[in-house]
Design an enzyme around this catalytic site. Structure first.
Site, PDB file in Angstrom:
ATOM      1  N   GLY A   1      53.895   2.556   0.802  1.00 51.60           N
ATOM      2  CA  GLY A   1      54.376   2.782  -0.546  1.00 51.60           C
ATOM      3  C   GLY A   1      54.161   4.177  -1.084  1.00 51.60           C
ATOM      4  O   GLY A   1      54.695   4.532  -2.145  1.00 51.60           O
TER       5      GLY A   1
ATOM      6  N   TYR B   1      41.736  22.364  15.487  1.00 47.29           N
ATOM      7  CA  TYR B   1      42.281  23.690  15.175  1.00 47.29           C
ATOM      8  C   TYR B   1      41.178  24.660  14.779  1.00 47.29           C
ATOM      9  O   TYR B   1      41.363  25.869  14.808  1.00 47.29           O
ATOM     10  CB  TYR B   1      43.306  23.623  14.046  1.00 47.29           C
ATOM     11  CG  TYR B   1      44.519  22.761  14.308  1.00 47.29           C
ATOM     12  CD1 TYR B   1      44.819  22.251  15.574  1.00 47.29           C
ATOM     13  CD2 TYR B   1      45.390  22.441  13.255  1.00 47.29           C
ATOM     14  CE1 TYR B   1      45.915  21.457  15.788  1.00 47.29           C
ATOM     15  CE2 TYR B   1      46.503  21.652  13.464  1.00 47.29           C
ATOM     16  CZ  TYR B   1      46.764  21.151  14.720  1.00 47.29           C
ATOM     17  OH  TYR B   1      47.871  20.358  14.920  1.00 47.29           O
TER      18      TYR B   1
END
Length: 298
Positions: free
Chosen positions: A11, A50
């Site tokens: 949603g 990262y």
């Protein structure tokens, strides 16, 4: 129309294009993240592996935007074999935020054969409120099937490699995800420009770009968008980031998409043949060495 948002199966609405921090060095990650936000990106995608979450977080703070104005994604990458919850808490601390909009399993191999158990840990994080939505990355159809057998909460996205030279192999995955209402996030869509220049995709991309009066990278990102993907991209250049955002106003025809797909499939076949030829040459060379060695023994 400009990039808007995509409604997820829980949603919530995710911005349809995101700025990724993969491969951005630590010393410039903060400035580049801030620049992306100032240009108009409101979706930041990073990861534990990262190793620039601290810098990305600084760029987020320096942008001056309120937390609720940004969608922030990071990924559990199994760095230093740290468990899921510990990794999540550390990522939150590094980013300087209290919750994540989206937390992903970076790869199924990190689950070490226990996708169900790992996903259960992600479900706990969502129930705790540390993350708003949970998803996966680099999962195959088989991996998703395994996860869904025991999941109480369905992953909202699967972030995957998506460019024309892999579209043949990724199409069944995209179709399955569509059936399951799992949104695709596509990364590395610019591969034909960045590392596969001179391939079959160049021609249709150039022709489409000329007709629409847009740049080749815009055509490729529009192609990814046409595949229903949330686009994850990056650049250190402000002008390129602005062009990426302008892709929201570019619509490819079905014929455009098919032309790029067809060229991508050809490139995929060509690359496979090249790999087979190289392998054949290596085996032939090894065979020659073997015959020479045998002759020496006689």
């Amino acid at each position: 129309m400009p990039f808007t948002s995509v409604k997820l199966n829980d949603g919530r609405h995710i911005p349809a294009i995101g700025f990724g921090t993969w491969k951005i060095p630590q010393d410039v990650a903060g400035d580049q993240t801030q620049q992306a936000i100032e240009v108009g990106f409101d979706h930041i995608d990073t990861a534990q592996v990262y190793r620039n979450e601290v810098e990305a977080g600084q760029g987020i703070r320096d942008s001056g935007l309120k937390r609720e104005q940004l969608w922030i994604t990071t990924k559990w990458s199994g760095v230093d074999d740290k468990p899921v919850r510990q990794s999540c808490l550390e990522s939150l601390d590094k980013l300087g935020i209290e919750y994540l909009d989206l937390y992903l399993i970076h790869s199924p191999r990190l689950c070490k054969g226990d996708i169900a158990g790992t996903w259960a840990e992600f479900e706990k994080l969502k129930k705790e409120g540390l993350v708003k939505s949970i998803g996966v990355s680099n999962f195959t159809v088989k991996d998703l099937e395994t996860l869904l057998k025991t999941a109480n909460i369905k992953p909202v996205v699967n972030q995957i490699l998506l460019h024309p030279y892999v579209i043949h192999q990724q199409t069944p995955l995209l179709e399955y995800m569509h059936e399951q209402n799992i949104a695709p996030e596509g990364y590395s869509s610019l591969i034909p420009l960045t590392s596969r220049q001179g391939g079959p995709v160049d021609k249709p991309v150039a022709e489409i770009g000329k007709r629409l009066k847009v740049e080749p990278e815009q055509v490729l990102l529009a192609w990814s968008r046409a595949k229903g993907a949330i686009v994850i991209t990056t650049s250190s250049r402000k002008d390129r980031l602005e062009r990426y955002l302008a892709v929201g106003d570019i619509t490819l025809t079905d014929q455009d998409v098919e032309a790029i797909d067809k060229a991508g499939r050809k490139g995929e076949r060509d690359e496979k043949r090249k790999t087979q030829m190289v392998r054949g040459v290596k085996w032939a060379a090894l065979g020659g060495v073997g015959l020479w060695a045998l002759a020496r023994l006689l």
